[in-house]
Design a protein around this motif. Structure first.
Motif, short mmCIF file in Angstrom:
data_model
loop_
_atom_site.label_atom_id
_atom_site.label_comp_id
_atom_site.label_asym_id
_atom_site.label_seq_id
_atom_site.Cartn_x
_atom_site.Cartn_y
_atom_site.Cartn_z
N VAL B 25 60.74 27.38 -30.41
CA VAL B 25 61.47 28.45 -31.11
C VAL B 25 62.60 27.85 -31.95
N ALA B 28 61.09 26.28 -35.00
CA ALA B 28 60.65 27.28 -35.98
C ALA B 28 61.84 27.90 -36.71
N THR B 29 62.88 28.23 -35.93
CA THR B 29 64.08 28.80 -36.55
C THR B 29 64.69 27.82 -37.54
N ARG B 31 63.26 25.44 -39.19
CA ARG B 31 62.48 25.29 -40.42
C ARG B 31 62.75 26.44 -41.38
N ILE B 32 62.87 27.63 -40.83
CA ILE B 32 63.11 28.78 -41.71
C ILE B 32 64.54 28.74 -42.26
N GLU B 33 65.49 28.31 -41.44
CA GLU B 33 66.89 28.50 -41.79
C GLU B 33 67.64 27.24 -42.18
N ASP B 127 71.63 32.56 -51.29
CA ASP B 127 70.64 32.06 -52.23
C ASP B 127 71.23 31.01 -53.17
N ILE B 242 60.29 28.52 -53.18
CA ILE B 242 61.69 28.87 -52.96
C ILE B 242 62.46 28.73 -54.27
#
Lengths: 141, 449
Positions: B25, B28-29, B31-33, B127, B242
């Motif tokens: 977890v 995964a977090t 990689r996303i964040e 962003d 992205i």
């Protein structure tokens, strides 16, 4: 790896709540969620499904298949939208699913989408299926 | 909160507080964040390298704490908060109670359970922060390998080990590259900001170059020890998407996404199960990935709508689209491809482009027409392409039935080829083996296949 995130309500309360929520609000929340996936470069596809009452169900319980109108079966068996994401693990797909703007009474199912590697490549039906898919979608674009 | 944990439990098939599943977890977090967290921290602490270290420490702390405390409701905010606390600790140790601490500490509440941090989450500025991070990772003071490693690490969220696997180099080399890169950025006093408007397009070219190089690394050397090499190409596509999301008015970003998508769409049919490459002419087109083809079309459309004059990536995407939309090599619009290579050669002149134009002309108008162009190229004395010119020349001569000359060209090409496998193919051709296949097979016409 591709995963399908399948959205469904499992509780009538969630359906009612959604009906009472301002539609603009739902669009804005879903829009922001979709945008976050687009900006993260993971979103392949997404769509919502029309109301189940507009649908049909073909049931195979009897000798011959029986078609009936609209909502049929348990609420939890229905689903009303999906996302397809390209990510590197099941956990990452789950993390994205957790970010959906859904409330109590809703669920997201996270399922890996089979790729060609999941099937025997020498099987003639698998090969035909790939041709059909190719024909069916290439003309649509 | 409980619902989240329940969901996690169902999906992972294991309790969410088990150390191994927590590690997944966290990964995964991260990689996303990773990009958002590191970028946000960089803005707050004003030091990119320091921010990256802080983020890594926060990840280590998550690995230690979450098995006991459970996964927090907002893992990214949790990691950011912990990283900021670490920043304050570090400054305290350095005995510097200055306004920086005041500034940071102000918005840290005193929650002890890790649930704090929602306040620190500033969704509106994220962003732009990520965009800054992308430009800094690809800053011109860094070498290309350093830019690649840093981009994968801080924007892509890959671990040092994963990067090492991706580039088939030792972990220590990657570590050194990243450390040196961070030092180089600090030495050059690179501020955490977007390049000024007048440097923007030039710097963007560098960013896109890094992403394209990353994609090619994953694509060309398709065999490797594990998933990371094709994974690397998909990672490059993700990072390009992205960037396209952040710079949606820049046509070349969409052009690059389109080019990558069209190329990646062919991945399923590019290799035999044993890793042998399959040439474009022999690929099973029905196995091409439809959703990637769709992405390719959409991005190409966006790129061409934004500007009339085409950049290099958009032109290459248009060529890739010609291949993708045709049923077979025979029905491909070679005339159009030849014209596009002509345009490409005006935008970014290169002997390889001209060579590809010659091959397209040969497909469209016959081998003699292609040979004229290759002869001009050879007469131009370019050495940049090494074995490619004699190899293509040999191919076209063979098609014209001039076997003796073809033989000599293949031998010359073989003596120049650096890659063993390629040399074997060329020598086989020189011997005249596999004569039936001397046709399109083996023409290095589409290096991307």
């Amino acid at each position: 790896m591709k995963f399908m995130l399948i959205m469904r309500d499992i509780d009538q309360a969630a359906v009612d709540a959604a009906e009472n929520t301002d539609f603009e609000e739902i669009i804005a929340a879903m829009g922001a969620y979709n945008e976050s996936m687009v900006n993260a470069g993971v979103l392949s596809d997404a769509a919502g499904l029309s109301d189940p009452s507009e649908g049909s169900v073909v049931d195979f319980s009897d000798d011959d298949p029986v078609a009936t109108d609209g909502p049929y079966g348990e609420l939890r068996e229905l689903f009303n939208g999906f996302w397809i994401v390209e990510v590197s693990s099941q956990e990452e797909a789950v993390e994205w699913a957790k970010r959906a703007p859904l409330d109590a009474g809703s669920q997201m199912e996270v399922r890996r989408i089979n790729g060609p590697e999941d099937f025997p490549q020498d099987n003639e039906w698998i090969q035909k299926e790939q041709e059909w898919i190719a024909e069916g979608t290439s003309s649509g674009q | 909160m409980d619902r989240r944990r329940d969901l996690l439990r169902t999906v992972n098939g294991a309790p969410a507080n088990d150390t191994e599943s927590i590690a997944r977890v966290v990964a995964a977090t991260w990689r996303i964040e990773a990009a958002k967290i590191t970028a946000g921290l960089s803005r707050h602490v004003g030091d990119f390298g320091f921010a990256e270290d802080l983020a890594q420490e926060a990840v280590a702390e998550a690995l230690a704490q979450w098995p006991h405390s459970g996964v927090p409701a907002n893992p990214a905010a949790w990691l950011t908060t912990v990283a900021k606390r670490r920043a304050i600790d570090t400054w305290r140790r350095r005995d510097r109670f200055d306004e920086r601490i005041a500034m940071l500490a102000e918005n840290l509440d005193d929650g002890q359970d890790g649930s704090a941090g929602a306040l620190l989450w500033d969704p509106d500025s994220i962003d732009d922060d990520v965009l800054r991070l992308i430009f800094i990772s690809c800053h011109p003071v860094l070498s290309r390998p350093a830019q690649l490693a840093l981009t994968l690490r801080v924007v892509g969220g890959l671990s040092t080990e994963q990067i090492a696997r991706a580039f088939l180099i030792p972990v220590t080399t990657v570590q050194q590259r990243i450390v040196r890169a961070k030092k180089a950025l600090a030495r050059a006093d690179v501020p955490f900001e977007l390049p000024p408007e007048n440097e923007r397009s030039e710097r963007l070219g560098g960013v896109l170059g890094v992403l394209y190089l990353m994609f090619s690394e994953g694509h060309v050397a398709a065999s490797g020890p594990d998933w990371m090499r094709p994974g690397l190409a998909m990672e490059a596509l993700r990072l390009a998407r992205i960037t396209a999301g952040l710079l949606s008015r820049e046509p070349e970003v969409h052009g690059l996404v389109s080019l990558m998508a069209f190329t990646a769409a062919r991945f399923p049919s590019r290799l035999e199960p044993d890793g042998t490459p399959i040439l474009l002419a022999d690929q099973d087109r029905s196995a091409w990935d439809r959703s990637l083809l769709r992405l390719g079309r959409r991005s190409l459309q966006r790129a061409t709508e934004l500007r009339d004059s085409r950049g290099s990536y958009t032109l290459q995407a248009m060529i890739a689209s010609c291949h993708a939309e045709s049923e077979s090599v025979a029905s491909t619009d070679w005339q159009r491809i030849a014209a596009l290579y002509g345009d490409l050669n005006r935008v970014t002149p290169s002997p390889v482009t001209e060579l590809n134009r010659a091959i397209a002309i040969a497909e469209a108008n016959g081998p003699a027409a292609g040979l004229d162009i290759v002869d001009d190229l050879a007469a131009g004395g370019t050495s940049a392409t090494l074995h490619l010119i004699p190899s293509v020349r040999g191919e076209l001569l063979a098609r014209l039935g001039r076997r003796r000359e073809a033989h000599a060209e293949f031998e010359r090409a073989a003596s120049l080829a650096a890659n063993d496998r390629e040399r074997d193919v060329l020598l086989a051709k020189a011997r005249g083996d596999d004569r039936d296949a001397v046709g399109r097979r083996g023409v290095p016409s589409h290096p991307r296949d």
